[in-house]
Motif scaffolding. Structure first.
Motif, short mmCIF file in Angstrom:
data_model
loop_
_atom_site.label_atom_id
_atom_site.label_comp_id
_atom_site.label_asym_id
_atom_site.label_seq_id
_atom_site.Cartn_x
_atom_site.Cartn_y
_atom_site.Cartn_z
N VAL A 91 -1.00 4.79 5.33
CA VAL A 91 -1.21 3.36 5.06
C VAL A 91 -2.27 2.78 5.98
CG1 VAL A 91 -0.15 1.07 5.17
CG2 VAL A 91 1.06 2.96 4.05
N THR A 92 -2.16 3.06 7.27
CA THR A 92 -3.14 2.51 8.22
C THR A 92 -4.52 3.11 7.98
OG1 THR A 92 -2.47 4.16 9.88
CG2 THR A 92 -1.42 1.99 9.98
N ASP A 93 -4.60 4.38 7.61
CA ASP A 93 -5.90 4.98 7.29
C ASP A 93 -6.53 4.31 6.07
OD1 ASP A 93 -5.69 6.74 9.37
OD2 ASP A 93 -5.12 8.48 8.15
N ALA A 94 -5.70 4.05 5.03
CA ALA A 94 -6.22 3.40 3.83
C ALA A 94 -6.71 1.99 4.15
CB ALA A 94 -5.13 3.35 2.75
N MET A 95 -5.98 1.27 4.99
CA MET A 95 -6.40 -0.08 5.37
C MET A 95 -7.73 -0.03 6.11
SD MET A 95 -2.83 -1.96 6.49
CE MET A 95 -3.61 -3.58 6.64
N ARG A 96 -7.84 0.89 7.05
CA ARG A 96 -9.07 0.98 7.84
C ARG A 96 -10.27 1.35 6.96
NH1 ARG A 96 -7.13 4.23 11.08
NH2 ARG A 96 -6.36 2.76 12.61
N ILE A 97 -10.07 2.31 6.05
CA ILE A 97 -11.15 2.74 5.17
C ILE A 97 -11.62 1.60 4.27
CG2 ILE A 97 -11.63 4.21 3.15
CD1 ILE A 97 -9.82 6.33 4.52
N VAL A 137 -0.77 -5.07 9.13
CA VAL A 137 0.06 -4.33 8.19
C VAL A 137 1.34 -5.08 7.81
CG1 VAL A 137 1.32 -3.05 9.99
CG2 VAL A 137 0.99 -2.02 7.72
N ASN A 138 1.83 -5.95 8.69
CA ASN A 138 3.08 -6.67 8.42
C ASN A 138 2.86 -8.10 7.92
OD1 ASN A 138 4.89 -4.56 9.14
ND2 ASN A 138 4.45 -4.96 11.31
N ARG A 139 1.62 -8.42 7.58
CA ARG A 139 1.34 -9.74 7.03
C ARG A 139 1.57 -9.75 5.52
NH1 ARG A 139 -3.98 -12.41 9.99
NH2 ARG A 139 -3.22 -12.22 12.15
N TYR A 140 1.86 -10.93 4.99
CA TYR A 140 2.12 -11.09 3.57
C TYR A 140 0.84 -11.52 2.85
CZ TYR A 140 7.09 -10.62 4.52
OH TYR A 140 8.31 -10.12 4.89
N PRO A 141 0.77 -11.31 1.53
CA PRO A 141 -0.47 -11.61 0.80
C PRO A 141 -1.02 -13.01 1.01
CG PRO A 141 0.99 -10.33 -0.59
CD PRO A 141 1.76 -10.64 0.68
N HIS A 142 -0.14 -14.02 1.15
CA HIS A 142 -0.64 -15.39 1.30
C HIS A 142 -1.36 -15.60 2.62
CE1 HIS A 142 3.18 -15.87 3.56
NE2 HIS A 142 2.52 -16.83 4.21
N GLU A 143 -1.24 -14.66 3.56
CA GLU A 143 -1.91 -14.77 4.85
C GLU A 143 -3.30 -14.15 4.84
OE1 GLU A 143 1.00 -14.34 8.34
OE2 GLU A 143 1.99 -13.16 6.76
N PHE A 144 -3.73 -13.64 3.69
CA PHE A 144 -5.05 -13.02 3.57
C PHE A 144 -5.94 -13.87 2.67
CE2 PHE A 144 -2.22 -9.47 4.50
CZ PHE A 144 -2.94 -8.74 5.44
N ILE A 192 0.83 -1.21 0.00
CA ILE A 192 0.00 0.00 0.00
C ILE A 192 0.86 1.25 0.00
CG2 ILE A 192 -1.75 1.29 1.29
CD1 ILE A 192 -2.72 -1.49 2.34
N ALA A 193 2.02 1.18 0.66
CA ALA A 193 2.91 2.36 0.75
C ALA A 193 3.72 2.59 -0.52
CB ALA A 193 3.86 2.19 1.94
N GLU A 194 3.84 1.59 -1.37
CA GLU A 194 4.71 1.71 -2.55
C GLU A 194 4.37 2.91 -3.43
OE1 GLU A 194 6.78 -1.25 -5.80
OE2 GLU A 194 4.73 -1.67 -5.17
N PRO A 195 3.07 3.18 -3.75
CA PRO A 195 2.78 4.38 -4.55
C PRO A 195 3.23 5.67 -3.87
CG PRO A 195 0.89 2.90 -4.50
CD PRO A 195 1.85 2.39 -3.49
N GLY A 231 -11.63 -1.56 5.01
CA GLY A 231 -12.14 -2.70 5.76
C GLY A 231 -11.08 -3.70 6.18
N LEU A 232 -9.81 -3.26 6.27
CA LEU A 232 -8.72 -4.13 6.70
C LEU A 232 -8.26 -3.72 8.09
CD1 LEU A 232 -6.68 -4.09 3.38
CD2 LEU A 232 -7.80 -6.12 4.34
N ASN A 233 -7.88 -4.70 8.90
CA ASN A 233 -7.37 -4.42 10.24
C ASN A 233 -5.94 -3.90 10.13
OD1 ASN A 233 -6.46 -4.46 12.88
ND2 ASN A 233 -7.48 -6.38 13.38
N PRO A 234 -5.67 -2.66 10.57
CA PRO A 234 -4.30 -2.13 10.50
C PRO A 234 -3.28 -2.96 11.25
CG PRO A 234 -5.87 -0.37 10.94
CD PRO A 234 -6.62 -1.67 11.07
#
Length: 339
Positions: free
Chosen positions: A147-153, A161-168, A128-131, A155-158
């Protein structure tokens, strides 16, 4: 009710506020040496449309019709062979280097595959931070907050933030993709079949999220899909694409109430009706044959080889223009509304 209200507001306020205009855009992919040497795939062939500020333009059609290619050309992930893509009056096709890169802050894309569009070696926060890092938008402390604001908006739990895609899950991964597109505060987003790879139970959640984000941040969408019922739900206007060309454009309600092009009518007739009695009475329009090859599309109307009302020689020899039948309802057919 929210969609209807926003649709009315969009129509009333944005007749003159065209955010994006595509003018006669073509995308031809050359085929290599051998049997097909010297030929091209006409993925998009002379497409023109406009997207008004604050609306959702739905773009529908069968697989392989060129809709995803058009979406990528609009955000300049693919070059156009010819034509213009005007964003706020600036032709993106002519922009190069830093000028094009800076325009991309205002245009983002949500990709179809939530599995393949995320880097598996990066955490959700890094993705999310890359852009933000690419554009140098904010410093370290502000970046973490964005980043945490974008995640919260989205519907993701901030805390994840340190989890990898395969964990979602698949739906959560698509939310990461949406957060990545949203974090730069863009005006325009191309959503390329953002729900087609998701379970049906998750699709409605993602569509509702996109709807909420649009209302909250005054976003403009080009929503690409093949699910006509979902497009009807989210779109203000709908453009129907067949074999590289737009065959019909209209207000979402108008195109579902009174489709003018036989291809649009055939697509709509295939939507299941959630009423057993009505479904038993429904008579889907079955199209004969297969979609012709984009390497050698038919002369005249490209749909005439499958059209149940085609008349010869006019349909086989003359390409129908996209004509306004009233109220902005345009169809490319020699005999609109006859089926």
């Amino acid at each position: 009710m929210v969609k209807v209200a926003r649709q009315a507001t969009s129509q009333a306020t944005s007749r003159e506020a065209t955010l994006l205009e595509v003018r006669d855009v073509s995308v031809h992919f050359p085929i290599g040496a051998g049997f097909f040497g010297g030929q091209v795939v006409r993925a998009v062939d002379g497409v023109s449309l406009e997207v008004r500020a604050g609306e959702t333009m739905g773009l529908v059609g069968e697989s392989g019709c060129g809709k995803s290619t058009l979406g990528r050309v609009i955000v300049q992930l693919l070059p156009a062979t010819s034509g213009q893509v005007l964003f706020r009056g600036v032709d993106l096709v002519r922009l190069k280097g830093e000028r094009l890169r800076m325009m991309r802050q205002d245009m983002q894309m949500i990709f179809q595959d939530p599995y393949g569009s995320l880097n598996p070696r990066m955490t959700a926060g890094e993705i999310i931070a890359e852009p933000l890092r690419n554009f140098g938008v904010t410093r370290a402390r502000g970046l973490e907050r964005r980043v945490t604001d974008a995640m919260r908006i989205c519907g993701l739990n901030p805390a994840y933030v340190n989890r990898y895609p395969h964990e979602f899950s698949g739906g959560q991964r698509q939310r990461i993709g949406i957060a990545r597109a949203l974090v730069l505060n863009p005006t325009f987003i191309v959503a390329d079949e953002p729900i087609s790879a998701l379970d049906v139970s998750i699709q409605a959640q993602i569509v509702n999220l996109l709807d909420e984000l649009q209302d909250r941040f005054q976003l403009t969408y080009l929503f690409i899909a093949h699910d006509l019922s979902m497009v009807h739900h989210i779109s203000d206007r709908v453009a129907v694409m067949y074999l590289g060309k737009i065959v019909e454009i209209a207000d979402s309600n108008a195109i579902y109430r009174r489709p003018l092009h036989p291809y649009t009518k055939a697509l709509l007739s295939s939507i299941p009706i959630p009423d057993p009695d009505l479904e038993a009475l429904r008579r889907p329009i079955l199209l004969k044959g297969d979609i012709p090859s984009p390497i050698s599309p038919p002369r005249g109307c490209r749909f005439h080889t499958r059209c149940p009302i085609a008349q010869f020689p006019i349909c086989a020899e003359r390409e129908p223009p996209l004509v306004d039948a009233g109220g902005g309802h345009r169809a490319a057919c020699h005999f609109p509304g006859k089926l």
